[in-house]
Design an enzyme around this catalytic site. Structure first.
Site, PDB file in Angstrom:
ATOM      1  N   TYR A   1      39.140 -26.235  -5.189  1.00 26.62           N
ATOM      2  CA  TYR A   1      38.719 -25.497  -3.988  1.00 26.62           C
ATOM      3  C   TYR A   1      38.555 -26.434  -2.778  1.00 26.62           C
ATOM      4  O   TYR A   1      38.005 -27.546  -2.909  1.00 26.62           O
ATOM      5  CB  TYR A   1      37.404 -24.742  -4.256  1.00 26.62           C
ATOM      6  CG  TYR A   1      36.855 -24.143  -2.987  1.00 26.62           C
ATOM      7  CD1 TYR A   1      37.423 -22.998  -2.426  1.00 26.62           C
ATOM      8  CD2 TYR A   1      35.830 -24.771  -2.277  1.00 26.62           C
ATOM      9  CE1 TYR A   1      36.962 -22.490  -1.223  1.00 26.62           C
ATOM     10  CE2 TYR A   1      35.366 -24.267  -1.076  1.00 26.62           C
ATOM     11  CZ  TYR A   1      35.934 -23.117  -0.556  1.00 26.62           C
ATOM     12  OH  TYR A   1      35.496 -22.630   0.645  1.00 26.62           O
TER      13      TYR A   1
ATOM     14  N   LYS B   1      34.408 -32.043   4.081  1.00 25.66           N
ATOM     15  CA  LYS B   1      32.950 -32.100   3.923  1.00 25.66           C
ATOM     16  C   LYS B   1      32.498 -33.465   3.384  1.00 25.66           C
ATOM     17  O   LYS B   1      31.487 -34.006   3.820  1.00 25.66           O
ATOM     18  CB  LYS B   1      32.485 -31.002   2.974  1.00 25.66           C
ATOM     19  CG  LYS B   1      32.900 -29.594   3.391  1.00 25.66           C
ATOM     20  CD  LYS B   1      32.324 -29.220   4.722  1.00 25.66           C
ATOM     21  CE  LYS B   1      32.594 -27.753   5.038  1.00 25.66           C
ATOM     22  NZ  LYS B   1      32.024 -27.379   6.332  1.00 25.66           N
TER      23      LYS B   1
ATOM     24  N   HIS C   1      27.816 -30.413  11.401  1.00 33.14           N
ATOM     25  CA  HIS C   1      28.544 -29.208  10.970  1.00 33.14           C
ATOM     26  C   HIS C   1      28.643 -28.249  12.172  1.00 33.14           C
ATOM     27  O   HIS C   1      27.980 -27.217  12.199  1.00 33.14           O
ATOM     28  CB  HIS C   1      27.753 -28.577   9.810  1.00 33.14           C
ATOM     29  CG  HIS C   1      28.482 -27.511   9.059  1.00 33.14           C
ATOM     30  ND1 HIS C   1      27.828 -26.568   8.298  1.00 33.14           N
ATOM     31  CD2 HIS C   1      29.799 -27.227   8.932  1.00 33.14           C
ATOM     32  CE1 HIS C   1      28.706 -25.761   7.729  1.00 33.14           C
ATOM     33  NE2 HIS C   1      29.905 -26.132   8.102  1.00 33.14           N
TER      34      HIS C   1
ATOM     35  N   CYS D   1      28.751 -18.234   8.816  1.00 31.26           N
ATOM     36  CA  CYS D   1      27.796 -17.655   9.763  1.00 31.26           C
ATOM     37  C   CYS D   1      28.330 -17.650  11.193  1.00 31.26           C
ATOM     38  O   CYS D   1      27.551 -17.563  12.144  1.00 31.26           O
ATOM     39  CB  CYS D   1      26.461 -18.376   9.685  1.00 31.26           C
ATOM     40  SG  CYS D   1      25.619 -18.093   8.113  1.00 31.26           S
TER      41      CYS D   1
ATOM     42  N   ASP E   1      34.493 -26.495  12.862  1.00 28.90           N
ATOM     43  CA  ASP E   1      33.648 -26.782  11.691  1.00 28.90           C
ATOM     44  C   ASP E   1      32.871 -28.093  11.768  1.00 28.90           C
ATOM     45  O   ASP E   1      31.752 -28.161  11.300  1.00 28.90           O
ATOM     46  CB  ASP E   1      34.506 -26.774  10.412  1.00 28.90           C
ATOM     47  CG  ASP E   1      33.679 -26.620   9.141  1.00 28.90           C
ATOM     48  OD1 ASP E   1      32.783 -25.758   9.113  1.00 28.90           O
ATOM     49  OD2 ASP E   1      33.925 -27.363   8.179  1.00 28.90           O
TER      50      ASP E   1
ATOM     51  N   ARG F   1      40.085 -17.770   2.161  1.00 31.44           N
ATOM     52  CA  ARG F   1      40.281 -18.622   3.333  1.00 31.44           C
ATOM     53  C   ARG F   1      41.720 -18.648   3.823  1.00 31.44           C
ATOM     54  O   ARG F   1      42.654 -18.553   3.032  1.00 31.44           O
ATOM     55  CB  ARG F   1      39.897 -20.071   2.956  1.00 31.44           C
ATOM     56  CG  ARG F   1      38.441 -20.261   2.530  1.00 31.44           C
ATOM     57  CD  ARG F   1      37.553 -20.463   3.708  1.00 31.44           C
ATOM     58  NE  ARG F   1      36.134 -20.448   3.378  1.00 31.44           N
ATOM     59  CZ  ARG F   1      35.191 -20.894   4.206  1.00 31.44           C
ATOM     60  NH1 ARG F   1      35.503 -21.394   5.383  1.00 31.44           N
ATOM     61  NH2 ARG F   1      33.926 -20.831   3.877  1.00 31.44           N
TER      62      ARG F   1
HETATM   63  P1  GDP Z   1      32.036 -19.962   9.705  1.00 30.46           P
HETATM   64  O1  GDP Z   1      32.206 -20.096   8.235  1.00 30.46           O
HETATM   65  O2  GDP Z   1      30.703 -20.457  10.181  1.00 30.46           O
HETATM   66  O3  GDP Z   1      33.166 -20.528  10.464  1.00 30.46           O
HETATM   67  O4  GDP Z   1      31.969 -18.392   9.997  1.00 30.46           O
HETATM   68  P2  GDP Z   1      33.117 -17.392  10.488  1.00 30.46           P
HETATM   69  O5  GDP Z   1      33.317 -17.475  11.961  1.00 30.46           O
HETATM   70  O6  GDP Z   1      34.327 -17.551   9.644  1.00 30.46           O
HETATM   71  O7  GDP Z   1      32.420 -16.011  10.171  1.00 30.46           O
HETATM   72  C1  GDP Z   1      31.932 -15.707   8.885  1.00 30.46           C
HETATM   73  C2  GDP Z   1      31.747 -14.223   8.748  1.00 30.46           C
HETATM   74  O8  GDP Z   1      30.795 -13.768   9.714  1.00 30.46           O
HETATM   75  C3  GDP Z   1      33.035 -13.439   9.010  1.00 30.46           C
HETATM   76  O9  GDP Z   1      33.111 -12.378   8.112  1.00 30.46           O
HETATM   77  C4  GDP Z   1      32.861 -12.950  10.426  1.00 30.46           C
HETATM   78  O10 GDP Z   1      33.559 -11.749  10.652  1.00 30.46           O
HETATM   79  C5  GDP Z   1      31.347 -12.774  10.548  1.00 30.46           C
HETATM   80  N1  GDP Z   1      30.883 -12.992  11.938  1.00 30.46           N
HETATM   81  C6  GDP Z   1      31.229 -14.018  12.759  1.00 30.46           C
HETATM   82  N2  GDP Z   1      30.652 -13.892  13.981  1.00 30.46           N
HETATM   83  C7  GDP Z   1      29.906 -12.752  13.929  1.00 30.46           C
HETATM   84  C8  GDP Z   1      29.067 -12.069  14.880  1.00 30.46           C
HETATM   85  O11 GDP Z   1      28.891 -12.475  16.023  1.00 30.46           O
HETATM   86  N3  GDP Z   1      28.447 -10.935  14.435  1.00 30.46           N
HETATM   87  C9  GDP Z   1      28.630 -10.456  13.156  1.00 30.46           C
HETATM   88  N4  GDP Z   1      27.996  -9.341  12.821  1.00 30.46           N
HETATM   89  N5  GDP Z   1      29.421 -11.070  12.249  1.00 30.46           N
HETATM   90  C10 GDP Z   1      30.050 -12.200  12.619  1.00 30.46           C
HETATM   91  P1  PGA Z   2      32.817 -22.893   6.981  1.00 27.47           P
HETATM   92  O1  PGA Z   2      33.557 -24.113   6.226  1.00 27.47           O
HETATM   93  O2  PGA Z   2      31.619 -23.564   7.552  1.00 27.47           O
HETATM   94  O3  PGA Z   2      33.836 -22.470   7.961  1.00 27.47           O
HETATM   95  O4  PGA Z   2      32.431 -21.808   6.028  1.00 27.47           O
HETATM   96  C1  PGA Z   2      33.684 -24.307   4.889  1.00 27.47           C
HETATM   97  C2  PGA Z   2      32.413 -24.630   4.178  1.00 27.47           C
HETATM   98  O5  PGA Z   2      31.386 -24.934   4.833  1.00 27.47           O
HETATM   99  O6  PGA Z   2      32.450 -24.611   2.946  1.00 27.47           O
HETATM  100 MN    MN Z   3      31.788 -25.579   7.140  1.00 30.66          MN
HETATM  101 MN    MN Z   4      34.769 -21.647   9.685  1.00 32.29          MN
END
Ligand code: GDP
Ligand code: PGA
Ligand code: MN
Ligand code: MN
Length: 606
Positions: A218, A227, A247, A271, A294, A389
């Protein structure tokens, strides 16, 4: 001892002695069938993706150029925090938030796991660089792996191959990163599409700047530049050298007057980093461009400001929830092809689909390689894993900032910390000063997501969104953040904000529309820095009222937005014991300044 002959071992395209002897040592321990030095060429990509198709690991997509669908073993879908170790000489240097084992003990265990573990496989040597290649002081690494999936993914996620070997020259420093899926093949044994091992170790030797990973394919466990290097090992380098490895996404915000601001934001995995990094603002006249989604390395420039560089070369984004409305720029990036999709669903006409994408098909092949229909979805069986992903080159992003590849980095005006909290945390809070901002980061909390193995939804402290990534003692890490602030001219430091896009109403609905509408919060933050926007002082910091935010044309109910902005003193009083418990866990190394911040917060809450 007679030297073992392994095809390819002696055809090394380098004279770097330390590299050569490490590669030989690993080859003799793991006994692969052959050794291949990855050059990063298109020809190599074509050869390895063809091999992965042949092995049944990849299915070429008919609807996207040079792109592949991949389903992992159902047990190997996320980072394994329980199996992740910081092997410092002393347990106190790993601290209460990391798993620890003595380096000698860990090496003894893993050496036995590695012995013969590449039998029947090819061992690849991947020279890579985290950050722009023309950095005068490039951060180099070499990953040894027995996984073609890793080589292909590393081509997307890092600068790698021949140009990096040139940078390594005769004797440049590098971080050795050893990876094996841990599934040797006996003669005649049929391989499986996703080899891995039930026994998994993701280990870091911070004093030696060394990474050993075993048993998982993974991304977060196997692409060791990400990471393991750019956060866990780099955070230790950063502590020693006076900078920050975080991060964080990096974005560029352009105002209607064409003023440019750079913002870095730390949210836990899944998030909202990738979404915020490439957001399409809903407020007229404002523009966002992307520099990273990221990881950010923050160093002081000659002018005393903090400059951010993204060490990565690609996006490894959460697929579910990504669509033309929530993240059109991610959709455009993957449309251009050259991407690997892991644990999403495959459509009958050779495209990918996942929960939340437009146009749900009536039939799919699920990530578990089973027939899937919408009824399965209704019965609670998603077509795609929640942590599925896309892995896609940054250069394809239509809103990429032209300076994304500049080794100098970009000067940061604001840092956002954020988490996923159904209650308590308002949409946005401005810290009073750096120390208060560090307190906000150090006490950041979030509901656990599917990005790591374990129960989803439990609220945990995730300091600076770095809980699984701090390569040393969390108390020392907080002190380092405080010290970085003290070493700087306070007027040049970024302003720190705390955000929460995920507060919910009684029926579980999100109170804030999120996604492109988050631009309203970016605008407010920048206007606070410029002294143009109003805020209300509260016990937890400066929080805007609905009237103090630009909500013109917002897609949401005003009652909900007011509820998203509410500072509920009872909820905050209930938060205090949780913060105290967290600080207890950190122990003696908790900076007194953070204890002072907590006392002051308690006073203000009454
Ligand atoms: P990362 O892993 O921190 O990069 O998070 P992502 O941008 O890929 O988002 C993770 C999940 O949270 C996805 O399913 C998005 O659709 C959802 N998400 C991202 N931004 C928002 C937001 O502003 N509001 C809500 N409700 N969901 C969000
Ligand atoms: P994410 O990156 O922060 O976009 O979810 C991968 C991880 O943290 O495992
Ligand atoms: Mn990450
Ligand atoms: Mn991401």
């Amino acid at each position: 001892m007679t030297a073992v002959t392994i095809p390819g071992l002696d055809q090394a395209p380098t004279t770097h002695q330390r590299l050569l002897s490490w590669v030989r040592e690993v080859a003799e321990l793991t006994t692969p069938d052959q050794v291949v030095w990855a050059d990063g060429s298109e020809e190599e990509w074509a050869r390895l993706t063809a091999k992965l198709v042949e092995a049944g690991t990849f299915v070429p997509l008919k609807q996207k150029p040079n792109s592949f669908w991949c389903a992992s073993d159902p047990s190997d879908v996320a980072r394994v925090e329980e199996r992740t170790f910081i092997c410092s000489q002393k347990p106190d240097d790993a601290g209460p938030t990391n798993n620890w084992m003595h380096p000698d003990e860990m090496k003894a265990i893993m050496t036995e796991l590695y012995r013969g573990c590449m039998r029947g496989r090819t061992m690849y040597v991947i020279p890579f660089c985290m950050g722009p290649l023309d950095d005068p002081n490039p951060k180099l690494g070499v990953e040894i792996t027995d996984s073609e999936y890793v080589v292909v993914s590393m081509k997307v996620m890092t600068r790698m191959g021949t140009p990096v070997l040139d940078k390594l020259g005769e004797d440049a420093d590098f971080v050795p990163c050893l990876h094996s899926v841990g599934m040797p093949l006996e003669p005649g044994q049929q391989d499986v599409p996703w080899p891995c091992n039930e026994t998994k170790y993701i280990t870091h030797f911070p004093e030696e700047r060394l990474i050993w990973s075993f048993g998982s394919g993974y991304g977060g466990n196997a692409l060791l530049g990400k990471k393991c290097y750019s956060l866990r090992i780099a955070s230790v380098m950063a502590r020693d050298e006076g900078w920050l490895a975080e991060h964080m996404l990096i974005l560029k915000l352009i105002s209607p007057e064409n003023k440019v601001y750079y913002i870095a934001a730390a949210f836990p995995s899944a998030c909202g980093k990738t979404n915020l990094a490439m957001l399409e603002p809903t407020i007229p006249g404002w523009k966002v461009e992307t520099l990273g989604d990221d990881i950010a390395w923050l160093r002081f420039g000659e002018d005393g400001r903090l400059y951010a560089v993204n060490p990565e070369n690609g996006f490894f984004g959460v697929a579910p929830g990504t669509n033309w409305k929530t993240n059109p720029n991610a959709m455009r990036t993957i449309e251009r092809g050259n991407s690997v999709f892991t644990n999403v669903a495959l459509t009958d006409d050779g495209d990918i689909w996942w929960e939340g994408m437009e146009g749900r098909p009536e039939h799919l092949t699920s990530w578990k390689k089973r027939d899937w229909t919408p009824e399965d979805g209704e019965a609670g069986e998603p077509s795609s894993h929640p942590n599925s992903r896309y892995c896609t080159p940054m250069a394809q992003c239509p809103v990429l900032a032209p300076e994304w590849d500049d080794p100098k980095g970009v000067p940061i005006s604001a840092i956002f910390f954020g988490g996923r909290r159904a209650t308590t945390i308002p949409l946005v809070t401005e810290s009073r000063d750096w120390q208060h901002g560090v307190f906000m980061g150090a006490t950041l909390s979030s509901e656990k997501t599917a990005a790591a193995a374990g129960k989803v939804g439990v609220v945990r402290r995730d300091p600076m969104a770095m809980l699984p990534f701090i390569g040393y003692h969390a108390g020392d890490y907080f002190q380092h953040w405080i010290d970085v602030g003290k070493s700087a001219d306070a007027t040049k430091l970024p302003k720190i904000f705390y955000v929460n896009w995920f507060r919910r109403g009684e029926d579980g609905r999100f109170l804030w529309p999120g996604f492109g509408e988050n631009s309203r919060v970016l605008k407010w933050a920048i206007e606070r820095i410029e002294g143009k926007a109003a805020a209300t002082e509260t016990p937890i910091g400066h929080v805007p009222t609905a009237e103090e935010l630009d909500l013109d044309g917002v897609d949401g109910s005003m009652a909900d937005i007011r509820a998203a902005l509410e500072v509920n003193l009872d909820e905050w009083r209930a938060e205090i014991p949780l913060i105290e418990e967290w600080f207890e866990k950190i122990g003696d190394k908790l900076p007194t300044s953070l204890r002072d911040e907590l006392e002051a917060l308690k006073q203000r809450l009454g």
